[in-house]
Design a protein around this motif. Structure first.
Motif, mmCIF file in Angstrom:
data_model
loop_
_atom_site.group_PDB
_atom_site.id
_atom_site.type_symbol
_atom_site.label_atom_id
_atom_site.label_comp_id
_atom_site.label_asym_id
_atom_site.label_seq_id
_atom_site.Cartn_x
_atom_site.Cartn_y
_atom_site.Cartn_z
ATOM 1 N N LEU A 230 0.821 -1.198 0.000
ATOM 2 C CA LEU A 230 0.000 0.000 0.000
ATOM 3 C C LEU A 230 0.865 1.263 0.000
ATOM 4 C CD1 LEU A 230 -2.886 0.875 -0.180
ATOM 5 C CD2 LEU A 230 -3.078 0.684 2.288
ATOM 6 N N MET A 231 2.020 1.194 0.615
ATOM 7 C CA MET A 231 2.957 2.325 0.545
ATOM 8 C C MET A 231 3.413 2.531 -0.893
ATOM 9 S SD MET A 231 5.286 2.273 3.967
ATOM 10 C CE MET A 231 6.103 3.756 3.441
ATOM 11 N N TYR A 232 3.679 1.417 -1.601
ATOM 12 C CA TYR A 232 4.059 1.506 -3.008
ATOM 13 C C TYR A 232 2.925 2.136 -3.818
ATOM 14 C CZ TYR A 232 4.825 0.047 -7.814
ATOM 15 O OH TYR A 232 4.954 0.036 -9.174
ATOM 16 N N CYS A 233 1.712 1.700 -3.552
ATOM 17 C CA CYS A 233 0.550 2.239 -4.275
ATOM 18 C C CYS A 233 0.360 3.720 -4.002
ATOM 19 C CB CYS A 233 -0.705 1.447 -3.904
ATOM 20 S SG CYS A 233 -0.771 -0.183 -4.665
ATOM 21 N N THR A 234 0.587 4.141 -2.770
ATOM 22 C CA THR A 234 0.475 5.557 -2.438
ATOM 23 C C THR A 234 1.484 6.373 -3.237
ATOM 24 O OG1 THR A 234 -0.375 5.066 -0.243
ATOM 25 C CG2 THR A 234 0.597 7.235 -0.549
ATOM 26 N N ALA A 235 2.694 5.879 -3.323
ATOM 27 C CA ALA A 235 3.714 6.571 -4.117
ATOM 28 C C ALA A 235 3.318 6.597 -5.592
ATOM 29 C CB ALA A 235 5.064 5.896 -3.939
#
Length: 125
Positions: free
Chosen positions: A25-30
């Motif tokens: 989800l951190m990757y998706c946020t970026a």
């Protein structure tokens, strides 16, 4: 250079702990913040839904980071697990109806309003 790498590693660890986001989800946020394509955005919304993080999706929508589409509305609406025959009280349909309104897809929006009991409230006013 080693100190900069250690500081960078520490900051990213703090960010993950601070917002309690899983790495995917951190990757998706970026990705969403970097102007993801519609397909990438749908994948990121799916990732957030799998983590039950409607708050993250709401944040992306409020910032205008997601390309709005009927498919996005359907994806959000499909996350609703409220029992049929009862009024839906989850945020998934609220977000879906927001998307449907913005893309001018009114029949699915009415379906959301019906499930939430909002249509009768509109008619009574």
């Amino acid at each position: 250079a080693a100190a900069a790498a250690a500081a960078k590693k520490g900051r990213s660890g703090q960010l993950s702990n601070r917002f309690h986001l899983p790495p995917g989800l951190m990757y998706c946020t970026a990705l969403v913040n970097a102007s993801a394509t519609e397909d990438e955005s749908l994948m990121c919304v799916q990732c957030a839904l799998e983590s039950s993080r409607l708050d993250v999706i709401s944040h992306w929508l409020a910032q205008g980071k997601l390309p709005l589409s009927r498919e996005l509305g359907l994806l959000l609406e499909s996350f609703c697990h409220c029992k049929v025959g009862t009024h839906c009280s989850c945020s998934a349909r609220t977000l879906a109806s927001f998307v449907y309104e913005r893309v001018k897809t009114y029949w699915p929006q009415l379906r959301c309003y019906l499930r939430q009991g909002k249509l009768l409230a509109f008619l009574r006013t």
